[in-house]
Design an enzyme around this catalytic site. Structure first.
Site, PDB file in Angstrom:
ATOM      1  CG  HIS A 188     -11.601   2.149  -7.936  1.00  0.00           C
ATOM      2  ND1 HIS A 188     -10.324   2.062  -8.440  1.00  0.00           N
ATOM      3  CD2 HIS A 188     -12.019   3.414  -8.195  1.00  0.00           C
ATOM      4  CE1 HIS A 188      -9.981   3.232  -8.969  1.00  0.00           C
ATOM      5  NE2 HIS A 188     -11.000   4.072  -8.830  1.00  0.00           N
ATOM      6  CG  ASP A 396     -10.057  -7.765  -4.749  1.00  0.00           C
ATOM      7  OD1 ASP A 396     -10.315  -6.556  -4.655  1.00  0.00           O
ATOM      8  OD2 ASP A 396      -9.004  -8.272  -4.326  1.00  0.00           O
TER       9      ASP A 396
HETATM   10  P1  ADQ Z   1      -7.824  -2.423  -2.654  1.00  0.00           P
HETATM   11  O1  ADQ Z   1      -8.924  -3.162  -1.981  1.00  0.00           O
HETATM   12  O2  ADQ Z   1      -6.999  -1.603  -1.791  1.00  0.00           O
HETATM   13  O3  ADQ Z   1      -8.350  -1.528  -3.854  1.00  0.00           O
HETATM   14  P2  ADQ Z   1      -5.781  -3.923  -4.344  1.00  0.00           P
HETATM   15  O4  ADQ Z   1      -6.181  -3.846  -5.746  1.00  0.00           O
HETATM   16  O5  ADQ Z   1      -5.259  -5.256  -3.974  1.00  0.00           O
HETATM   17  O6  ADQ Z   1      -6.969  -3.626  -3.332  1.00  0.00           O
HETATM   18  O7  ADQ Z   1      -4.686  -2.842  -4.083  1.00  0.00           O
HETATM   19  C1  ADQ Z   1      -3.913  -2.879  -2.928  1.00  0.00           C
HETATM   20  C2  ADQ Z   1      -2.668  -2.038  -3.116  1.00  0.00           C
HETATM   21  O8  ADQ Z   1      -2.040  -1.895  -1.852  1.00  0.00           O
HETATM   22  C3  ADQ Z   1      -1.661  -2.673  -4.039  1.00  0.00           C
HETATM   23  O9  ADQ Z   1      -1.054  -1.690  -4.816  1.00  0.00           O
HETATM   24  C4  ADQ Z   1      -0.652  -3.299  -3.081  1.00  0.00           C
HETATM   25  O10 ADQ Z   1       0.669  -3.337  -3.573  1.00  0.00           O
HETATM   26  C5  ADQ Z   1      -0.695  -2.380  -1.893  1.00  0.00           C
HETATM   27  N1  ADQ Z   1      -0.424  -3.120  -0.659  1.00  0.00           N
HETATM   28  C6  ADQ Z   1      -1.117  -4.128  -0.164  1.00  0.00           C
HETATM   29  N2  ADQ Z   1      -0.540  -4.566   0.967  1.00  0.00           N
HETATM   30  C7  ADQ Z   1       0.527  -3.815   1.185  1.00  0.00           C
HETATM   31  C8  ADQ Z   1       1.529  -3.757   2.216  1.00  0.00           C
HETATM   32  N3  ADQ Z   1       1.545  -4.565   3.269  1.00  0.00           N
HETATM   33  N4  ADQ Z   1       2.439  -2.821   2.109  1.00  0.00           N
HETATM   34  C9  ADQ Z   1       2.451  -1.987   1.082  1.00  0.00           C
HETATM   35  N5  ADQ Z   1       1.562  -1.982   0.101  1.00  0.00           N
HETATM   36  C10 ADQ Z   1       0.611  -2.876   0.157  1.00  0.00           C
HETATM   37  C11 ADQ Z   1      -9.605  -1.251  -4.537  1.00  0.00           C
HETATM   38  C12 ADQ Z   1     -10.434  -2.480  -4.912  1.00  0.00           C
HETATM   39  C13 ADQ Z   1      -9.595  -3.405  -5.763  1.00  0.00           C
HETATM   40  C14 ADQ Z   1      -9.077  -2.675  -7.004  1.00  0.00           C
HETATM   41  C15 ADQ Z   1      -8.380  -1.374  -6.585  1.00  0.00           C
HETATM   42  C16 ADQ Z   1      -7.996  -0.525  -7.795  1.00  0.00           C
HETATM   43  O11 ADQ Z   1     -10.872  -3.162  -3.739  1.00  0.00           O
HETATM   44  O12 ADQ Z   1     -10.355  -4.538  -6.165  1.00  0.00           O
HETATM   45  O13 ADQ Z   1      -8.135  -3.487  -7.662  1.00  0.00           O
HETATM   46  O14 ADQ Z   1      -9.236  -0.591  -5.771  1.00  0.00           O
HETATM   47  O15 ADQ Z   1      -9.095  -0.262  -8.595  1.00  0.00           O
END
Ligand code: ADQ
Length: 761
Positions: A188, A396
């Site tokens: 990921h 990311d």
């Molecule tokens: P993450 O690093 O967790 O995931 P991301 O893809 O941005 O990063 O996902 C975050 C998730 O958390 C999103 O669904 C978002 O809506 C939710 N979120 C963030 N802040 C929030 C808040 N304050 N309250 C509620 N929900 C919140 C890892 C990798 C990423 C990759 C994903 C999926 O680091 O690059 O996109 O896996 O493969």
């Protein structure tokens, strides 16, 4: 919406296969409350994608419960029993199987190696790397415990899908225990560049761990390329864009960008009461102001500090925005047990205070900072509200926030500002892209986003919206499972085509019964052993006689196909009547019917040599005993006389460097036996084959022999009934192997003898 992933699943079910998903965390989390333990359900994209697959296929999800098991943290017996009862319920009702990790293992594994060693390095922050060998031991142990749980649940035909950097050793551990299992792995997070990856302590074990899988998938092509570069640099393993061979077992490589489950957002948008109420309240609160939105885990890779600096710059440099704009920054606390994250939190708090204190007014708070997780109902309302979503990741894997925001903009209102260092940038080209490290230009892009004309804004957002809906998480799941099944069937084919030892009597028999024979022979390493200097490998009389005898048979067409220059081949073999000569791996050839050499591509420019030569010269300077050979179409760095380990190590480095440099050209750098050769892709032994098979010659016996990579191009092109013979150990597409050049020579002598015998009779 009908985006459900049923088709692959039906196929799975009909084949009797189930899916076993393995990830660090389950979609359920244990929480300690005042009344004991409770279950929290996380409904992220991964859970949304996997749940229907698991429900339909009747598979299992295996992951860490998130807290340590009984007896490890002084829990009272009763408490421990309640905890076990909940985990048992998860297994029974949800088919979620919790892996219990002892507290010390869990800490070393999760907070240690996974998040203080792997996470920073994989996100290009090597300076934040912390390593302790005890944490590595815990990482190995945690992977081993996961492996035990998977082995317990595994049934033949199951597909095992492993997720992410916490479990990089698991594919090989499983392969050792379940040699036939179908194992897929999805990363990921990004894969780092080949300059950064080697700083990782235990890097070899990680790559070897991953190579236990049948399928390795990454978020972008860029990450996949970096992985291939690391294989080359660290393990000296060459790979193709879509595959790497581990012995005779192929490992398929894919770029499969993850998506979201759009309906989870759009349904709330259209029909949820809380979302509608929240939205109405915010519209009233921010009336007359443009809203910028940022949603992140509070992680240093997400660029929160850089964003706040850029925002402060924007407010200072554009006084017209005063009281006209607000940035809502949502930051979910994460990994708070790790010092770097605590420092980040302190710095963000300080900046929030400074921006609001110095730049705000009594009527206006320019930055609204929410340092907690918010409900999705609320999040969707914010997405709907925001004029601009600002994704500023320094690095990311993908970034799902970018996609969630776009899904909530069905009318094309809103602008996505996206870091070029997020994986999402590779497929969201209509966003306004930023370099988050450049504060000034980021601030200028935000200003542009706030001011974007109606038409351009809608055009960009509609294109993005369409793509986010189409490339959703269900499609991603489908594509992964399809690729995994294909990879497994490919493995079968490879195993079937494992080369057999060449039996001299058998091939002699086939030779004797054939009417038109084509013999294609490599020279160095095939007819003679390697010499220290290329010119020392002149053919002994015995070889010349043997070739002359074979070429003199009117039923034979004998071609000597070598990497050597035309001039060199002419000097050694030019006098043998009836011989075909192919020089420089296929770039030039000479038939017995014409005195001159012909080129496969006449007038090919060779100016590239002046760019590549200084690099090779530099390697000669660094490597005593090595030298460069210039051929008409190629440059070759030879290091047979150099220290073997040092030479191999430098060869890996040279190929990685040249691969990046030559990526857009027709040239390729490849490793041969103690050489690195740079040549055009078309100059290969496979391409020249059709010149040997003209309309007047239709052989019923084909024998091709070689010992290195260049011969593989030929084996690939030849039909399956050809005798494709590889000399020595190592992976090959050949149908047969012989141990060394002496064994091969005996076979050729058999041919010549049977010829003599026929003549005599
Ligand atoms: P993450 O690093 O967790 O995931 P991301 O893809 O941005 O990063 O996902 C975050 C998730 O958390 C999103 O669904 C978002 O809506 C939710 N979120 C963030 N802040 C929030 C808040 N304050 N309250 C509620 N929900 C919140 C890892 C990798 C990423 C990759 C994903 C999926 O680091 O690059 O996109 O896996 O493969």
């Amino acid at each position: 919406m009908s985006l459900q992933p049923v088709s692959r699943l039906s196929a799975l079910q009909s084949s009797g296969a189930r899916l076993i998903v393995v990830s660090n965390r389950l979609p359920l989390t244990l929480r300690k409350t005042e009344d004991g333990w409770s279950t929290e359900r996380s409904s992220g994209g991964l859970a949304s994608a996997m749940n229907p697959l698991l429900r339909k296929g009747g598979g299992d999800w295996i992951g860490w419960a998130g807290t340590s098991g009984a007896g490890t943290s002084g829990e009272a017996d009763e408490d421990a029993q309640k905890r076990s009862a909940i985990l048992a319920q998860w297994a029974e009702r949800e088919r979620c199987y919790a892996v219990d990790l002892p507290e010390q293992v869990a800490t070393g594994f999760y907070e240690g190696y996974a998040n203080q060693t792997l996470w920073p390095v994989f996100h290009n922050f090597p300076s934040l790397l912390k390593f302790e060998s005890k944490a590595w031991d815990a990482y190995v142990e945690a992977n081993r415990i996961f492996c035990e749980t998977v082995v317990q649940r595994y049934k033949p035909n199951d597909l095992v899908w492993i997720h992410d950097y916490h479990l990089m050793l698991l594919p090989q551990m499983l392969r050792d225990r379940l040699p036939d299992a179908a194992i897929g792995f999805f990363l990921h997070i990004p894969f780092p560049s080949s300059e950064i990856f080697p700083v990782l302590p235990r890097r070899e074990e990680l790559l070897e761990g991953l190579l236990g899988a049948d399928l390795l998938a990454f978020q972008t092509h860029g990450h996949l390329q970096q992985f291939r570069a690391a294989l080359l640099r660290v393990l000296g393993m060459e790979s193709r864009i879509e595959q790497v061979a581990v012995g005779s077992r192929p490992v398929r490589l894919e770029a499969l960008p993850i998506g979201i489950a759009p309906a989870e957002y759009t349904d709330l948008l259209t029909s949820d009461k809380t979302t509608a109420e929240q939205y109405a309240e915010w519209v009233a609160r921010y009336r007359g102001r443009k809203v910028l939105l940022a949603v992140d885990r509070l992680d240093y890779t997400k660029g929160v500090i850089e964003r706040l600096h850029a925002y402060a710059h924007l407010l200072r440099s554009s006084p017209a925005l005063k009281e006209k704009v607000v940035l809502i920054q949502i930051a979910v606390p994460t990994r708070e047990g790790i010092d770097t994250y605590q420092d980040l939190r302190t710095e963000v708090n300080r900046l929030v205070g400074e921006i609001n204190g110095k730049l705000g007014t009594p009527e206006w708070t320019p930055l609204v900072y929410i340092n907690r997780s918010i409900e999705r109902t609320e999040l969707v309302g914010l997405y709907k509200l925001a004029d601009v979503c600002w994704v500023g990741s320094l690095r990311d894997g993908m970034n799902l926030v970018a996609k969630e925001y776009v899904a909530c903009k069905p009318d094309g209102d809103g602008v996505l500002v996206l870091s070029e260092f997020a994986g999402a940038a590779a497929e969201m080209g209509e966003a306004l892209l930023i370099n988050p490290f450049d504060e000034q230009r980021t601030s200028a892009t935000i200003e542009r986003a706030l001011d974007l004309g109606d038409q351009e804004r809608r055009q960009r957002m509609r294109a993005l919206h369409h793509r986010v809906l189409r490339n959703n998480v269900f499609r991603w799941g489908e594509r992964f499972l399809t690729a995994l099944e294909e990879a497994v069937s490919e493995r079968g084919r490879y195993i079937d085509t494992q080369p057999q030892r060449l039996r001299p009597a058998e091939v002699r028999d086939a030779y004797a019964h054939a009417n038109h024979r084509l013999l294609i022979l490599d020279y160095d390493g095939t007819l003679v052993p390697f010499a220290k200097q290329p010119q020392q490998a002149a053919p002994p009389a015995r070889i010349l006689d043997l070739l002359a005898a074979l070429a003199s048979d009117p039923q034979n067409r004998v071609a000597l196909m070598s990497g050597r220059s035309a001039e060199n081949l002419d000097r050694w073999f030019g006098n043998i009547r009836g011989m075909w000569l192919v020089a420089e791996h296929g770039a030039e050839f000479k038939t017995p019917f014409a005195p001159a050499w012909e080129s496969l591509r006449p007038q090919e420019p060779t100016e590239w040599k002046s760019t590549v030569m200084p690099i090779l010269d530099h390697f000669v300077d660094r490597t005593p005993g090595s030298f460069v050979e210039e051929k008409k179409y190629a440059l070759v760095w030879h290091y047979r006389m150099a220290d073997p380990e040092f030479g191999d190590w430098l060869a890996n480095e040279l190929v990685s460097m040249l691969e990046a440099m030559l990526a857009e050209t027709e040239l390729r750098a490849f490793r041969g036996d103690k050489i690195v050769e740079v040549k055009p892709v078309w100059a290969n032994k496979g391409e020249v084959l059709e010149r040997l098979l003209d309309s007047r010659f239709d052989p019923d016996f084909v024998l091709a022999v070689g010992d290195d990579r260049t011969d593989e191009d030929l084996f690939e092109r030849l039909q399956s009934n050809a005798w494709k013979v590889h000399i020595g150990p190592g992976p090959t597409r050949a149908s047969h192997v012989v141990a060394n050049f002496a064994d091969l020579r005996r076979v050729l002598e058999f041919f010549a003898e049977s010829q003599d015998a026929r003549k005599a009779s």
